[in-house]
Design an enzyme around this catalytic site. Structure first.
Site, PDB file in Angstrom:
ATOM      1  N   ALA A 244       0.849  -1.195   0.000  1.00  0.00           N
ATOM      2  CA  ALA A 244       0.000   0.000   0.000  1.00  0.00           C
ATOM      3  C   ALA A 244       0.878   1.237   0.000  1.00  0.00           C
ATOM      4  CB  ALA A 244      -0.918   0.021   1.220  1.00  0.00           C
ATOM      5  N   ASP A 245       0.400   2.245  -0.706  1.00  0.00           N
ATOM      6  CA  ASP A 245       1.072   3.544  -0.670  1.00  0.00           C
ATOM      7  C   ASP A 245       0.341   4.514   0.235  1.00  0.00           C
ATOM      8  OD1 ASP A 245       1.839   2.264  -3.432  1.00  0.00           O
ATOM      9  OD2 ASP A 245       3.373   3.745  -2.893  1.00  0.00           O
ATOM     10  N   ARG A 246      -0.976   4.410   0.279  1.00  0.00           N
ATOM     11  CA  ARG A 246      -1.761   5.237   1.191  1.00  0.00           C
ATOM     12  C   ARG A 246      -3.106   4.556   1.441  1.00  0.00           C
ATOM     13  NH1 ARG A 246      -1.906  11.390   2.028  1.00  0.00           N
ATOM     14  NH2 ARG A 246      -0.185  11.396   0.513  1.00  0.00           N
ATOM     15  N   ALA A 254      -4.723   3.026  -1.856  1.00  0.00           N
ATOM     16  CA  ALA A 254      -3.973   3.366  -3.074  1.00  0.00           C
ATOM     17  C   ALA A 254      -2.734   2.491  -3.135  1.00  0.00           C
ATOM     18  CB  ALA A 254      -3.573   4.833  -3.081  1.00  0.00           C
TER      19      ALA A 254
END
Ligand SMILES: CSC[C@H]1O[C@H](OP(=O)(O)O)[C@H](O)[C@@H]1O
Length: 351
Positions: A244-246, A254
């Protein structure tokens, strides 16, 4: 065999990053002397991966500060805040760096009465401590994710995992998040095979994840992104595990472009879809997925392969680097504090 090392730091040698644009065929380390260098290697994706971006960003500030002297803590704090405002613009989607920067700004405010040399030492110490803390978090994620997947699979036999992009030692300080779960499954002898997607257009899967898996002798197969549906139809995939990035407060996540369609296919075939991430990828200040800024990358990164044009000259390109998987498609979010359903993220931060 030890995993590949994306970040090298020592008090005497300073900071170096492994140039991931050249992997897997060339191993070249690049010296990072200051925040300008840190910004450049992050924006160019010579170093990438949400945790690695945060660590390299903060270490680039640390090496810059070591070369400077300050007459007062106010002067030091002003310099740091000015550099952090520049650094945070390097890549917009992953939140780890933004959270590390916000935490440092608060730390400076809370410790503004220290003298300049004491405060500078503590700021550098915080950055360096991120390396060990990240590896420890990743190993806890690996353990928690391994247990959750085995529990779901009913502990019988060995299992098959599909993963996307690169979430291993090349995206972190070591061991990895989703790839940390895969490493843990392999270490307990429960992993039959991991399938990694190529992950167009940067090819994090074909170039980086495959490199890590082969380097450590983990049973694995590469697929191109368009093969995921047939794989889940024919290969009895136990679970999909990605990074996950965010992660927004409602659990929308995201991650690398292509993750959302994997989640749709997984839902179609009833394959559980897990996100593996450190707490520093969870952004409780962003309510939902549609509020997350998606980074768009240069057309050349889609139209070219290894710098050679593959797309027809003259075609325009649409090149989002991330997409958002809705919480409804996610079975569990695996963190160093435990595994929660997307609607229970706040329990991870309860004291
Ligand atoms: C643990 S890495 C998290 C995340 O970062 C990668 O993006 P990029 O390669 O563009 O930095 C990918 O989305 C990974 O899942």
């Amino acid at each position: 065999m030890s995993a590949l090392q994306s970040i090298k730091y020592s008090d005497t040698e300073g900071l170096e990053i492994l140039d991931q644009l050249l992997l897997p065929l060339t191993t070249t380390y690049i010296k990072v002397h200051n925040v300008d260098d840190g910004y450049r290697v992050i924006k160019s994706m010579q170093v990438r991966g949400a945790p690695a971006i945060a660590i390299v960003g903060m270490l680039s500030l640390a090496v810059e500060l070591k070369s400077l002297s300050f007459t007062s803590s106010d002067e030091l704090i002003s310099r740091i805040n000015q550099r952090l405002s520049f650094l945070v613009t390097s890549r917009p989607t992953a939140v780890n760096l933004a959270i590390a920067i916000a935490d440092l700004r608060q730390f400076l405010q809370d410790n503004r009465l220290l003298d300049a040399s004491q405060l500078k030492f503590k700021v550098i110490q915080r950055a360096v401590s991120m390396l060990e803390e990240d590896v420890a978090s990743n190993k806890a994620i690996g353990k928690n994710g391994c247990e959750a997947i085995l529990k779901h699979a009913g502990e019988t036999g060995t299992i098959r995992i599909l993963t996307h992009c690169n979430t291993g030692s090349l995206a972190t300080a070591g061991y990895g998040t989703a790839l940390g779960v895969i490493r843990s499954l392999h270490e307990v002898g429960k992993l039959e095979r991991v399938y990694c997607t190529e992950t167009r257009p940067y090819n994090q899967g074909a170039r980086l994840t495959a490199y890590e898996l082969v380097h450590e002798g983990i049973p694995s197969s590469l697929i191109c992104d368009s093969m995921a549906a047939l794989l889940m139809e024919r290969k009895d995939i136990t679970a999909v595990v990605v990074g996950a990035d965010r992660i927004a407060a409602n659990g929308d996540t995201a991650n690398k472009i292509g993750t959302f369609q994997l989640a749709i296919v997984a839902k179609h075939f009833g394959v559980p879809f897990f996100i593996a991430a450190t707490l520093t990828a969870i952004d409780m200040n962003t309510a939902k997925g549609e509020d997350i800024e998606i980074e768009f990358r240069p057309a050349e990164e889609l139209a070219n392969t290894n710098g050679v044009r593959t797309a027809a000259p003259g075609i325009s390109c649409w090149n989002p680097a991330f997409d958002v998987t809705p919480a409804s498609h996610i079975k569990g979010i695996v963190t160093e504090k435990g595994v929660v359903s997307p609607d229970r993220l706040s329990t991870l931060f309860a004291s």
